[in-house]
Every structure is written in structure tokens, then in C-alpha cells.
Design a protein around this motif. Structure first.
Motif, PDB file in Angstrom:
ATOM      1  N   UNK A 124      31.338 -31.322 -59.846  1.00 48.74           N
ATOM      2  CA  UNK A 124      31.203 -32.585 -60.572  1.00 48.74           C
ATOM      3  C   UNK A 124      31.591 -33.767 -59.686  1.00 48.74           C
ATOM      4  N   UNK A 125      32.712 -33.631 -58.957  1.00 46.35           N
ATOM      5  CA  UNK A 125      33.112 -34.684 -58.024  1.00 46.35           C
ATOM      6  C   UNK A 125      32.048 -34.892 -56.961  1.00 46.35           C
ATOM      7  N   UNK A 126      31.521 -33.778 -56.470  1.00 43.59           N
ATOM      8  CA  UNK A 126      30.512 -33.840 -55.420  1.00 43.59           C
ATOM      9  C   UNK A 126      29.229 -34.504 -55.922  1.00 43.59           C
ATOM     10  N   UNK A 127      28.829 -34.197 -57.162  1.00 39.46           N
ATOM     11  CA  UNK A 127      27.642 -34.828 -57.742  1.00 39.46           C
ATOM     12  C   UNK A 127      27.806 -36.344 -57.803  1.00 39.46           C
ATOM     13  N   UNK A 128      28.963 -36.780 -58.266  1.00 36.69           N
ATOM     14  CA  UNK A 128      29.195 -38.219 -58.390  1.00 36.69           C
ATOM     15  C   UNK A 128      29.214 -38.904 -57.024  1.00 36.69           C
ATOM     16  N   UNK A 129      29.835 -38.260 -56.050  1.00 34.92           N
ATOM     17  CA  UNK A 129      29.935 -38.847 -54.717  1.00 34.92           C
ATOM     18  C   UNK A 129      28.562 -38.918 -54.044  1.00 34.92           C
ATOM     19  N   UNK A 130      27.754 -37.867 -54.169  1.00 38.83           N
ATOM     20  CA  UNK A 130      26.406 -37.884 -53.592  1.00 38.83           C
ATOM     21  C   UNK A 130      25.517 -38.911 -54.299  1.00 38.83           C
ATOM     22  N   UNK A 131      25.722 -39.061 -55.609  1.00 39.04           N
ATOM     23  CA  UNK A 131      24.947 -40.048 -56.356  1.00 39.04           C
ATOM     24  C   UNK A 131      25.235 -41.459 -55.855  1.00 39.04           C
ATOM     25  N   UNK A 132      26.486 -41.764 -55.570  1.00 36.98           N
ATOM     26  CA  UNK A 132      26.794 -43.102 -55.060  1.00 36.98           C
ATOM     27  C   UNK A 132      26.283 -43.265 -53.629  1.00 36.98           C
ATOM     28  N   UNK A 133      26.340 -42.204 -52.832  1.00 37.56           N
ATOM     29  CA  UNK A 133      25.848 -42.287 -51.455  1.00 37.56           C
ATOM     30  C   UNK A 133      24.346 -42.573 -51.410  1.00 37.56           C
ATOM     31  N   UNK A 134      23.594 -41.944 -52.313  1.00 37.71           N
ATOM     32  CA  UNK A 134      22.140 -42.081 -52.309  1.00 37.71           C
ATOM     33  C   UNK A 134      21.624 -42.986 -53.421  1.00 37.71           C
ATOM     34  N   UNK A 135      22.504 -43.775 -54.009  1.00 37.76           N
ATOM     35  CA  UNK A 135      22.148 -44.792 -55.008  1.00 37.76           C
ATOM     36  C   UNK A 135      21.287 -44.237 -56.143  1.00 37.76           C
ATOM     37  N   UNK A 136      21.814 -43.238 -56.815  1.00 38.65           N
ATOM     38  CA  UNK A 136      21.134 -42.654 -57.961  1.00 38.65           C
ATOM     39  C   UNK A 136      22.187 -42.241 -58.988  1.00 38.65           C
ATOM     40  N   UNK A 137      21.772 -41.626 -60.074  1.00 39.02           N
ATOM     41  CA  UNK A 137      22.715 -41.173 -61.091  1.00 39.02           C
ATOM     42  C   UNK A 137      23.106 -39.722 -60.815  1.00 39.02           C
ATOM     43  N   UNK A 138      24.250 -39.319 -61.318  1.00 39.37           N
ATOM     44  CA  UNK A 138      24.738 -37.977 -61.014  1.00 39.37           C
ATOM     45  C   UNK A 138      23.993 -36.877 -61.767  1.00 39.37           C
ATOM     46  N   UNK A 139      23.221 -37.234 -62.808  1.00 43.34           N
ATOM     47  CA  UNK A 139      22.520 -36.191 -63.567  1.00 43.34           C
ATOM     48  C   UNK A 139      21.289 -35.645 -62.848  1.00 43.34           C
ATOM     49  N   UNK A 140      20.842 -36.262 -61.754  1.00 46.35           N
ATOM     50  CA  UNK A 140      19.700 -35.748 -61.002  1.00 46.35           C
ATOM     51  C   UNK A 140      20.121 -35.080 -59.690  1.00 46.35           C
ATOM     52  N   UNK A 141      21.433 -34.943 -59.467  1.00 43.96           N
ATOM     53  CA  UNK A 141      21.948 -34.301 -58.258  1.00 43.96           C
ATOM     54  C   UNK A 141      22.271 -32.842 -58.580  1.00 43.96           C
ATOM     55  N   UNK A 142      21.824 -31.927 -57.707  1.00 42.65           N
ATOM     56  CA  UNK A 142      22.034 -30.499 -57.933  1.00 42.65           C
ATOM     57  C   UNK A 142      22.665 -29.855 -56.692  1.00 42.65           C
ATOM     58  N   UNK A 143      24.017 -29.784 -56.636  1.00 39.74           N
ATOM     59  CA  UNK A 143      24.667 -29.107 -55.510  1.00 39.74           C
ATOM     60  C   UNK A 143      24.803 -27.604 -55.790  1.00 39.74           C
TER      61      UNK A 143
END
Length: 139
Positions: A44-63
């Protein structure tokens, strides 16, 4: 490399082998996390951090697929960032989607579920879906 040193409890996230996959409407990358002296980051932390890095929302990030190197302090895994939620739901396997959704409570007791499973074995086709709604002593 894209590096983010915003102090996430002294963890550094780097991405490499970045590919934009237009056919599957996603960006895919290898993610390296350096986390000395602490356990792994939660997904969950990783999703949020990647979302901010790539300027998107965390619900579309899949680690997924993270492994900690021997000795700890460093983890490597894979991440997919989809263009939208619809394409993610269409392409991602259901077991990976289920990891990030709240768990459903199981209905009924353990014995009831086992009996229902065994009753479903004895019928075929559409009758299997109807079995769950039937009363035990009724039809």
C-alpha cells in the motif's frame, strides 16, 4: 533511474527497465527499494509512492513479485501502472486484483460450505447456482 528520496522512513525507491506498453494501456517497470535497517515496505505504501512519482492515482498501480535480497535492506520487484481502472480490470489476473480489495466475509459456517460443495458435485449445469438458495430440509 527515477529516484524518490522523500523520507518514507529512510526508504529509497528506484525504477528501471521502464517500458510504455500501449497495447495493454500500461507502463511497466522493475522497482528497486533500498530500506536499510527496516523491514519491507507494505504494498500500500509502495502504491502511493509510485502514484506520486508517476503523477497518477494509487488505484491503477499494481506492485507484485517483490523479493528481499539476502541480508535485507534491499528489495526488487515489478510494478504496472495502468492508464485507467477499466483497462486494469480487463487485463490483470483476478488473483492480483483481489489482493488489493477488501476481503469478503465467508457466509455460513465451515460445515455448511463443505456440505454445499459436496451437493454441487452431484448436480450439473444451472442447478449448481440454485443449490445455495435451497433449504436443507426442503427441495
Amino acid at each position: 533511474y527515477i529516484t524518490n528520496n522523500l523520507s518514507l522512513s529512510m526508504a529509497t525507491i528506484r525504477t528501471r527497465k521502464f517500458i510504455t506498453n500501449r497495447i495493454l494501456n500500461r507502463r511497466q517497470m522493475v522497482v528497486d527499494i533500498i530500506h536499510p535497517g527496516k523491514a519491507n515496505l507494505s504494498k500500500e505504501e509502495l502504491k502511493e509512492k509510485l502514484a506520486t512519482m508517476y503523477r497518477t492515482t494509487s488505484d491503477v498501480v499494481m506492485p507484485f513479485g517483490f523479493r528481499t535480497d539476502f541480508g535485507g535492506g534491499r528489495s526488487t520487484g515489478f510494478a504496472l501502472i495502468y492508464d485507467n481502472v477499466d483497462s486494469m480490470k480487463k487485463i490483470e489476473p483476478t488473483y492480483r486484483l483481489a489482493r488489493f480489495q477488501p476481503k469478503k466475509d465467508k457466509t455460513g459456517g465451515r460445515r455448511q460450505r463443505k456440505e454445499l460443495k459436496n451437493r454441487k458435485k452431484k448436480v450439473s449445469g444451472k442447478k449448481k447456482t440454485e443449490l445455495g438458495s435451497y433449504k436443507r430440509n426442503g427441495k
